[in-house]
Design an enzyme around this catalytic site. Structure first.
Site, PDB file in Angstrom:
ATOM      1  N   ASP A   1      48.187  38.264  39.707  1.00 47.37           N
ATOM      2  CA  ASP A   1      48.466  37.089  38.878  1.00 47.37           C
ATOM      3  C   ASP A   1      49.900  37.172  38.398  1.00 47.37           C
ATOM      4  O   ASP A   1      50.426  38.253  38.135  1.00 47.37           O
ATOM      5  CB  ASP A   1      47.473  36.962  37.717  1.00 47.37           C
ATOM      6  CG  ASP A   1      47.479  38.161  36.783  1.00 47.37           C
ATOM      7  OD1 ASP A   1      48.198  38.127  35.766  1.00 47.37           O
ATOM      8  OD2 ASP A   1      46.751  39.132  37.073  1.00 47.37           O
TER       9      ASP A   1
ATOM     10  N   GLU B   1      43.303  35.871  24.573  1.00 44.94           N
ATOM     11  CA  GLU B   1      43.533  37.289  24.304  1.00 44.94           C
ATOM     12  C   GLU B   1      43.742  37.602  22.826  1.00 44.94           C
ATOM     13  O   GLU B   1      43.490  38.725  22.388  1.00 44.94           O
ATOM     14  CB  GLU B   1      44.773  37.772  25.071  1.00 44.94           C
ATOM     15  CG  GLU B   1      44.742  37.503  26.564  1.00 44.94           C
ATOM     16  CD  GLU B   1      46.059  37.866  27.229  1.00 44.94           C
ATOM     17  OE1 GLU B   1      46.668  38.882  26.841  1.00 44.94           O
ATOM     18  OE2 GLU B   1      46.490  37.128  28.143  1.00 44.94           O
TER      19      GLU B   1
END
Length: 285
Positions: free
Chosen positions: A90, A181
């Site tokens: 990613d 996150e």
């Protein structure tokens, strides 16, 4: 009266205590033996990684890698243990310009087949290299997915609209991805969860497919597991001692220090927990 005689003071013999020689030596021998056994077991466990380093790594310099040799050994070990699964990476604008035709292999052995590319963040951020990465990764035959970096203290609907505005998904792409996150600073966790659900619902209604959720394992265990059942999860866990993909991790981001040709600096590496055929079933139809 009997005559008394002075007694001489009794003198005791001083004895020096000696530590048993063999006892001390036996402890040293035992510790050395246990250390050798530990090294031997570790060497056997990482035999593939060690063989790889003595062959390939000792002859080739890997540019821009910030991973230690221990971290590099773990990366190879994890890849080797999952060689029947599908590998990917990613990226975002922080990787700079990527030579996608070169970025198809990791550790000179394992093929990379998919990529998740950051598209947006918060209510107004658009990744400056998203369009470039999306176009060039597709041209290099990567399976592509777009993700949104969620900011807990910003409006969830505005964040969803930001993603929808910039991302066009087609047949053969991954479902949209929500990256969460961080903990909120100005609202409760319950309010954050409401916001996440609003983002997921709006995005699902637009693309007609259930999004994927990305998060760290602890965040998933503490806040997401119970209330977001039914979603596909992409979990980050870089723990050195974790070498197996857990059953409920559809994707596993197992390191942030991968070294891939065509990319300057380190990059995240991921494993799809299934076969190439299984992977095709989760793509947009």
């Amino acid at each position: 009266m009997a005559k008394q005689t002075k007694r001489k003071p009794s003198t005791r013999r001083r004895t020096t205590k000696h530590k048993p020689f063999f006892k001390g030596k036996a402890i040293v021998i035992l510790i050395s033996f246990l250390l050798l056994v530990t090294i031997g077991l570790a060497s056997y466990h990482y035999r593939d990684a060690l063989a790889y380093y003595f062959s390939f790594r000792s002859k080739h310099k890997i540019e821009n890698s910030k991973a230690t040799k221990v971290e590099e050994a773990r990366i190879f070990q994890v890849l080797k243990r999952h060689e029947n699964m599908v590998f990917g990476l990613d990226v975002s604008q922080y990787q700079g310009q990527i030579e996608w035709e070169k970025a198809k292999i990791v550790e000179d052995t394992f093929q990379l087949h998919f990529v998740f590319i950051r598209a947006t963040a918060g209510k107004d951020k658009f990744d400056s290299r998203f369009l470039e990465n999306w176009k060039n990764a597709k041209a290099a035959n990567f399976i592509c997915g777009a993700y949104h970096y969620y900011r807990p203290n910003e409006n969830s609907i505005q964040q969803a609209e930001n993603f929808i505005k910039h991302v066009r998904l087609k047949k053969g792409d991954f479902p949209p991805v929500l990256d969460i996150e961080n903990l909120p600073k100005v609202q409760s966790m319950d309010s954050l969860k409401v916001g996440l659900k609003r983002w997921l619902k709006k995005v699902e209604e637009h693309y007609k497919i259930k999004p994927i959720i990305y998060s760290g394992e602890k965040y998933f265990n503490d806040f997401l597991e119970e209330e977001f059942k039914g979603y596909t999860f992409w979990i980050a866990n870089y723990n050195f001692f974790v070498e197996e993909c857990k059953p409920h991790w559809t994707f596993w981001q197992f390191t942030e220090k991968g070294s891939v040709p065509g990319i300057k600096g380190n990059v995240d590496l991921n494993i799809y927990n299934g076969t190439p055929k299984m992977l095709k079933y989760m793509l947009i139809k």
